[in-house]
Design a protein around this motif. Structure first.
Motif, short mmCIF file in Angstrom:
data_model
loop_
_atom_site.label_atom_id
_atom_site.label_comp_id
_atom_site.label_asym_id
_atom_site.label_seq_id
_atom_site.Cartn_x
_atom_site.Cartn_y
_atom_site.Cartn_z
N PRO A 110 83.72 -85.37 -3.00
CA PRO A 110 84.89 -85.37 -2.11
C PRO A 110 84.94 -86.57 -1.19
O PRO A 110 86.02 -87.09 -0.93
N ASP A 111 83.78 -87.03 -0.71
CA ASP A 111 83.79 -88.18 0.19
C ASP A 111 84.36 -89.42 -0.48
O ASP A 111 85.00 -90.24 0.18
N LEU A 118 90.32 -80.45 0.17
CA LEU A 118 89.83 -81.26 1.29
C LEU A 118 90.89 -81.36 2.38
O LEU A 118 92.09 -81.35 2.11
N GLU A 119 90.42 -81.50 3.62
CA GLU A 119 91.33 -81.73 4.74
C GLU A 119 91.89 -83.15 4.63
O GLU A 119 91.26 -84.03 4.06
N ARG A 120 93.02 -83.35 5.24
CA ARG A 120 93.61 -84.70 5.25
C ARG A 120 92.67 -85.66 5.98
O ARG A 120 92.08 -85.29 6.99
N PRO A 121 92.56 -86.89 5.48
CA PRO A 121 91.69 -87.86 6.16
C PRO A 121 92.31 -88.31 7.48
O PRO A 121 93.46 -88.19 7.70
N LEU A 141 88.20 -89.20 -0.32
CA LEU A 141 88.68 -89.50 1.03
C LEU A 141 88.52 -90.99 1.35
O LEU A 141 89.41 -91.59 1.96
N LEU A 199 90.73 -80.49 -4.64
CA LEU A 199 89.38 -80.30 -4.13
C LEU A 199 89.35 -79.46 -2.84
O LEU A 199 88.30 -79.09 -2.38
N ARG A 220 92.86 -84.73 -3.79
CA ARG A 220 92.34 -84.19 -2.54
C ARG A 220 92.72 -82.72 -2.40
O ARG A 220 91.91 -81.87 -2.04
N THR A 221 93.98 -82.42 -2.74
CA THR A 221 94.46 -81.04 -2.67
C THR A 221 93.70 -80.15 -3.65
O THR A 221 93.31 -79.03 -3.30
#
Length: 125
Positions: free
Chosen positions: A63-64, A122-125, A67, A120, A117-118
């Motif tokens: 995930p990183d 993940l929160e918005r960067p 982002l 996964l 991102r969605t």
């Protein structure tokens, strides 16, 4: 014979190297005021991004990485838009149009990155 993970990593690096080369040539074409070449290279970059996205879908990057890529592509797109604004203010509409065309390619890349991102969660960067 290298295992599949090694082959995938090598292929990903080759795609990344080619994408960097295409970006460098695109920037050179921008500075030489060659809009036809810029369009062709932008299309090529989109195809390379599609290939890289297909690999990413298979290998599921951390995930990183997603982002970080969002942050980098956003930064680059914003730089191009700012450069286009300066070119327009200076009356250089051709250069501004070329820069905005490349920035639009980055925006398309961001759409795909945000989809990932969605997926996964993940929160918005």
């Amino acid at each position: 014979m290298p295992d599949l993970d090694q082959q995938m990593a090598a292929l990903r690096e080759q795609l990344n190297a080619l994408a960097r080369q295409v970006n460098a040539v695109t920037e050179a074409a921008d500075s030489e005021d060659a809009p036809g070449l810029v369009d062709t290279l932008s299309d090529m970059r989109l195809h390379l991004n599609d290939a890289a996205a297909a690999l990413d879908d298979i290998t599921n990057p951390p995930p990183d990485d997603v982002l970080a890529r969002i942050a980098e592509v956003t930064r680059r797109r914003n730089e191009l838009v700012e450069a286009a604004s300066i070119a327009m203010a200076e009356g250089d509409d051709g250069t501004a149009a070329d820069l905005l065309r490349v920035a639009a390619g980055h925006s398309a890349d961001l759409v795909e990155l945000h989809k990932r991102r969605t997926e996964l969660g993940l929160e918005r960067p």
